[in-house]
Design a protein around this motif. Structure first.
Motif, PDB file in Angstrom:
ATOM      1  N   TRP A 116      -7.579  12.656  -5.510  1.00 47.14           N
ATOM      2  CA  TRP A 116      -6.738  11.855  -5.095  1.00 47.14           C
ATOM      3  C   TRP A 116      -5.973  11.845  -4.036  1.00 47.14           C
ATOM      4  O   TRP A 116      -5.952  11.264  -2.991  1.00 47.14           O
ATOM      5  CB  TRP A 116      -5.986  11.210  -6.348  1.00 47.14           C
ATOM      6  CG  TRP A 116      -5.076   9.884  -6.079  1.00 47.14           C
ATOM      7  CD1 TRP A 116      -3.722   9.926  -5.778  1.00 47.14           C
ATOM      8  CD2 TRP A 116      -5.436   8.565  -5.636  1.00 47.14           C
ATOM      9  NE1 TRP A 116      -3.288   8.903  -5.423  1.00 47.14           N
ATOM     10  CE2 TRP A 116      -4.391   7.935  -5.247  1.00 47.14           C
ATOM     11  CE3 TRP A 116      -6.623   7.872  -6.031  1.00 47.14           C
ATOM     12  CZ2 TRP A 116      -4.229   6.724  -5.251  1.00 47.14           C
ATOM     13  CZ3 TRP A 116      -6.948   6.791  -5.743  1.00 47.14           C
ATOM     14  CH2 TRP A 116      -5.848   5.857  -5.285  1.00 47.14           C
ATOM     15  N   GLU A 153      -7.462   4.277 -12.149  1.00 48.64           N
ATOM     16  CA  GLU A 153      -8.972   3.815 -12.205  1.00 48.64           C
ATOM     17  C   GLU A 153      -9.676   5.133 -12.028  1.00 48.64           C
ATOM     18  O   GLU A 153     -10.827   5.481 -12.237  1.00 48.64           O
ATOM     19  CB  GLU A 153      -9.338   2.772 -11.548  1.00 48.64           C
ATOM     20  CG  GLU A 153     -10.783   2.239 -11.549  1.00 48.64           C
ATOM     21  CD  GLU A 153     -11.644   2.867 -10.565  1.00 48.64           C
ATOM     22  OE1 GLU A 153     -12.831   2.771 -10.732  1.00 48.64           O
ATOM     23  OE2 GLU A 153     -11.256   3.222  -9.498  1.00 48.64           O
ATOM     24  N   PHE A 154      -9.282   5.671 -10.488  1.00 44.13           N
ATOM     25  CA  PHE A 154      -9.759   6.876 -10.082  1.00 44.13           C
ATOM     26  C   PHE A 154      -9.950   8.055 -11.227  1.00 44.13           C
ATOM     27  O   PHE A 154     -11.003   8.704 -11.263  1.00 44.13           O
ATOM     28  CB  PHE A 154      -9.365   7.320  -8.780  1.00 44.13           C
ATOM     29  CG  PHE A 154      -9.952   8.698  -8.205  1.00 44.13           C
ATOM     30  CD1 PHE A 154     -10.957   8.505  -7.495  1.00 44.13           C
ATOM     31  CD2 PHE A 154      -9.262   9.806  -8.453  1.00 44.13           C
ATOM     32  CE1 PHE A 154     -11.353   9.681  -6.709  1.00 44.13           C
ATOM     33  CE2 PHE A 154      -9.794  11.274  -7.794  1.00 44.13           C
ATOM     34  CZ  PHE A 154     -10.837  11.024  -7.088  1.00 44.13           C
ATOM     35  N   GLU A 173       0.084  -1.188  -7.404  1.00 41.24           N
ATOM     36  CA  GLU A 173      -1.388  -1.145  -6.975  1.00 41.24           C
ATOM     37  C   GLU A 173      -1.988   0.115  -6.706  1.00 41.24           C
ATOM     38  O   GLU A 173      -3.026   0.362  -7.183  1.00 41.24           O
ATOM     39  CB  GLU A 173      -1.336  -2.190  -6.056  1.00 41.24           C
ATOM     40  CG  GLU A 173      -2.916  -2.203  -5.200  1.00 41.24           C
ATOM     41  CD  GLU A 173      -3.178  -3.247  -4.164  1.00 41.24           C
ATOM     42  OE1 GLU A 173      -3.858  -2.698  -3.443  1.00 41.24           O
ATOM     43  OE2 GLU A 173      -2.648  -4.265  -4.129  1.00 41.24           O
ATOM     44  N   THR A 174      -0.991   1.159  -6.062  1.00 41.54           N
ATOM     45  CA  THR A 174      -1.456   2.232  -5.963  1.00 41.54           C
ATOM     46  C   THR A 174      -1.451   2.926  -7.129  1.00 41.54           C
ATOM     47  O   THR A 174      -2.567   3.917  -7.391  1.00 41.54           O
ATOM     48  CB  THR A 174      -0.513   3.240  -4.973  1.00 41.54           C
ATOM     49  OG1 THR A 174      -0.331   2.475  -3.838  1.00 41.54           O
ATOM     50  CG2 THR A 174      -0.800   4.313  -4.738  1.00 41.54           C
ATOM     51  N   ALA A 196      -2.459   1.752 -10.156  1.00 42.64           N
ATOM     52  CA  ALA A 196      -3.588   1.218 -10.745  1.00 42.64           C
ATOM     53  C   ALA A 196      -4.825   1.883  -9.989  1.00 42.64           C
ATOM     54  O   ALA A 196      -5.793   2.093 -10.982  1.00 42.64           O
ATOM     55  CB  ALA A 196      -3.659  -0.134 -10.607  1.00 42.64           C
ATOM     56  N   ARG A 197      -4.680   2.136  -8.755  1.00 41.56           N
ATOM     57  CA  ARG A 197      -5.975   2.646  -8.220  1.00 41.56           C
ATOM     58  C   ARG A 197      -6.174   4.085  -8.579  1.00 41.56           C
ATOM     59  O   ARG A 197      -7.340   4.630  -8.796  1.00 41.56           O
ATOM     60  CB  ARG A 197      -5.851   2.324  -6.807  1.00 41.56           C
ATOM     61  CG  ARG A 197      -6.147   0.821  -6.253  1.00 41.56           C
ATOM     62  CD  ARG A 197      -6.126   0.771  -4.705  1.00 41.56           C
ATOM     63  NE  ARG A 197      -5.145   1.001  -4.092  1.00 41.56           N
ATOM     64  CZ  ARG A 197      -4.635   2.070  -3.266  1.00 41.56           C
ATOM     65  NH1 ARG A 197      -5.706   3.131  -3.049  1.00 41.56           N
ATOM     66  NH2 ARG A 197      -3.660   2.134  -2.663  1.00 41.56           N
ATOM     67  N   LYS A 198      -5.035   4.728  -8.555  1.00 35.44           N
ATOM     68  CA  LYS A 198      -5.122   6.301  -9.097  1.00 35.44           C
ATOM     69  C   LYS A 198      -5.544   6.225 -10.440  1.00 35.44           C
ATOM     70  O   LYS A 198      -6.478   7.046 -10.742  1.00 35.44           O
ATOM     71  CB  LYS A 198      -3.831   6.875  -8.740  1.00 35.44           C
ATOM     72  CG  LYS A 198      -3.785   8.206  -9.160  1.00 35.44           C
ATOM     73  CD  LYS A 198      -2.553   9.152  -9.001  1.00 35.44           C
ATOM     74  CE  LYS A 198      -2.562  10.345  -9.356  1.00 35.44           C
ATOM     75  NZ  LYS A 198      -1.406  11.048  -9.340  1.00 35.44           N
ATOM     76  N   GLU A 254      -6.110  10.124  -0.439  1.00 33.80           N
ATOM     77  CA  GLU A 254      -4.813   9.596   0.167  1.00 33.80           C
ATOM     78  C   GLU A 254      -4.443  10.098   1.664  1.00 33.80           C
ATOM     79  O   GLU A 254      -3.828   9.401   2.304  1.00 33.80           O
ATOM     80  CB  GLU A 254      -3.601   9.877  -0.931  1.00 33.80           C
ATOM     81  CG  GLU A 254      -3.860   8.814  -2.327  1.00 33.80           C
ATOM     82  CD  GLU A 254      -3.689   7.319  -1.870  1.00 33.80           C
ATOM     83  OE1 GLU A 254      -2.648   6.864  -1.572  1.00 33.80           O
ATOM     84  OE2 GLU A 254      -4.772   6.804  -1.655  1.00 33.80           O
ATOM     85  N   GLU A 259       0.851  -1.000   0.190  1.00 36.06           N
ATOM     86  CA  GLU A 259      -0.016  -0.064  -0.071  1.00 36.06           C
ATOM     87  C   GLU A 259       0.837   1.294  -0.001  1.00 36.06           C
ATOM     88  O   GLU A 259       0.294   2.358   0.076  1.00 36.06           O
ATOM     89  CB  GLU A 259      -0.983   0.004   0.995  1.00 36.06           C
ATOM     90  CG  GLU A 259      -1.991  -1.135   1.129  1.00 36.06           C
ATOM     91  CD  GLU A 259      -3.041  -0.923   0.111  1.00 36.06           C
ATOM     92  OE1 GLU A 259      -3.417  -1.857  -0.765  1.00 36.06           O
ATOM     93  OE2 GLU A 259      -3.431   0.523  -0.124  1.00 36.06           O
ATOM     94  N   ARG A 306     -13.415   8.202  -1.283  1.00 38.72           N
ATOM     95  CA  ARG A 306     -13.429   8.080  -2.732  1.00 38.72           C
ATOM     96  C   ARG A 306     -14.692   8.458  -3.331  1.00 38.72           C
ATOM     97  O   ARG A 306     -15.236   9.181  -4.151  1.00 38.72           O
ATOM     98  CB  ARG A 306     -12.859   6.945  -3.313  1.00 38.72           C
ATOM     99  CG  ARG A 306     -11.330   6.929  -3.005  1.00 38.72           C
ATOM    100  CD  ARG A 306     -10.738   5.699  -3.575  1.00 38.72           C
ATOM    101  NE  ARG A 306      -9.531   5.709  -2.990  1.00 38.72           N
ATOM    102  CZ  ARG A 306      -8.567   4.518  -3.242  1.00 38.72           C
ATOM    103  NH1 ARG A 306      -8.872   3.346  -3.805  1.00 38.72           N
ATOM    104  NH2 ARG A 306      -7.590   4.667  -2.621  1.00 38.72           N
TER     105      ARG A 306
END
Length: 422
Positions: A390, A35-36, A28-29, A31-33, A394, A22, A400
């Motif tokens: 974002w 997607e956001f 992964e972070t 990818a999440r950003k 964070e 994390e 979100r």
């Protein structure tokens, strides 16, 4: 000891560890950003101020995009000739490319680059690419659905124009929202009253003109009126007697009272565009006036019509937020003219995020003269907005789901509610 070192190193470099961590910056972070950001990019938009003309929404050649005022200002600072359009075509292209390369760091250059990358699949690198881009723009402009296709890429649902003849948007699902601008009339009214032999009688006639005009706009279905304002030394809380020798700024404030009062009676919005000065020289310049909004506050307190404040001067971005915080009928609009910079957007979003319900704030003022520049500038604002929100998630200031609500309010719902436009 070597075995222990190798084992430690192997554990540290295990792919599963890096993929599931994390820690900001991991895959992964990222990818999440991403997607956001994609969710932000798909949100609906209402472009609250454009110069689009309904029967020629698309640029008709490369130069209608390349010569857009804001980009051209930066190109000229990079050596582009002021009268480049008069040059032979090959010389004009060479001059453009030299200035384009010299300004790669500037904001409008980056937006221009994205316009051609995303809408045409072209990188502007040399003379051949400019000619290819020109052919592509000419070809796409002939498509009857081109403007709607460009708008749909960023889910731009509605646009605002200020001239009635421009509102019929050919080839699009919806016409523009018309918010007529009255600054040309306002300046003439001030002049006529100031120069009249009987200023009081001239003021009384102008009052009736204002009533009739706003009533007509209401009957035409317009949600409100828009005006720019010049620099003014008077304040709305001091209503001067109309008579010989009354100052022009005092007349302006009295007319603003009449306009706001009539807008209140008709249930209409008053949109004020502030911070661009044309009286100091032949070029429009930004003017940071720390008392600009304060001098209008008596209007916000006296009349219950909605006010939307749009400013072009960086120091007034906090002032409009304070006005919207103090007065429930005041909202803040998009960033106009000299405020359209990434750094200014970041500061303005922070001010608004901390102080105002999201429904009291709109972000988008493209000021575009063709649909391609509306696309490019909205793309930029959405990217800045995604980065800003974002970071808020964070740091734990907002979750979100709430961040996406703020984004949609700022991009679309706030303006849509004020203008009655879905």
């Amino acid at each position: 000891m070597n075995e222990q070192t190798n084992e430690t190193r192997d554990t540290r470099e295990t792919p599963e560890t890096s993929e599931t961590s994390e820690i900001p910056g991991t895959r992964e972070t990222s990818a999440r950003k991403s997607e956001f950001t994609e969710r932000i990019m798909r949100l609906p938009v209402l472009d609250t101020h454009t110069h689009l003309v309904g029967d020629r929404l698309c640029a008709r050649d490369f130069w209608e995009i390349a010569d857009y005022f804001w980009l051209k200002r930066e190109l000229e600072a990079g050596g582009y000739p002021p009268h480049a359009a008069e040059l032979p075509e090959e010389e004009r292209i060479r001059a453009f490319l030299d200035a384009y390369r010299a300004t790669r760091n500037t904001l409008m250059n980056r937006v221009f680059t994205q316009i051609f990358n995303q809408l045409y699949g072209i990188d502007i690198t040399d003379e051949a690419s400019v000619r290819e881009a020109d052919a592509a723009v000419k070809r796409s402009s002939r498509s009857p659905n081109r403007a709607q296709d460009v708008a749909d890429r960023l889910n731009v649902r509605r646009f605002v124009v200020n001239v009635a003849e421009h509102a019929d948007f050919r080839g699009m699902r919806d016409n523009a929202v018309l918010i007529p601008r009255i600054d040309g009339k306002l300046g003439g009214w001030v002049r006529d009253i100031a120069e009249a032999g009987d200023p009081a009688a001239a003021f009384a006639r102008t009052r009736e003109t204002i009533k009739a005009l706003i009533a007509q706009y209401r009957d035409d279905g317009c949600p409100g009126i828009m005006t720019t304002l010049p620099r003014y030394d008077s304040s709305a809380h001091e209503k001067k007697h109309v008579g010989p020798g009354i100052g022009r700024d005092d007349i302006l404030m009295l007319l603003l009272h009449e306009i706001a009062g009539e807008a209140e009676r008709r249930g209409m919005l008053v949109q004020l565009f502030l911070g661009v000065e044309r009286s100091w020289c032949g070029t429009a310049v930004p003017a940071n006036d720390t008392a600009r909004i304060l001098k209008l506050s008596a209007l916000f307190e006296t009349y219950k019509c909605p006010f939307e404040l749009v400013v072009a001067s960086e120091l007034n971005n906090l002032d409009v937020v304070q006005a919207a915080w103090n007065f429930p009928n005041v909202s803040v609009g998009g960033l106009w003219w000299f405020n359209f910079r990434a750094s200014t957007y970041r500061d303005a979003m922070q001010y608004r995020f901390e102080a105002l319900p999201a429904l009291k704030s709109s972000l988008i003022v493209s000021d575009a003269r063709c649909i391609e520049w509306s696309y490019g500038k909205i793309w930029l604002v959405k990217r800045l907005l995604a980065d800003f929100l974002w970071k808020q998630t964070e740091e734990g200031w907002i979750d979100r789901e709430a961040a996406l609500q703020v984004a949609e309010d700022w991009l679309y719902r706030s303006a849509s509610a004020r203008y009655g436009a879905s």
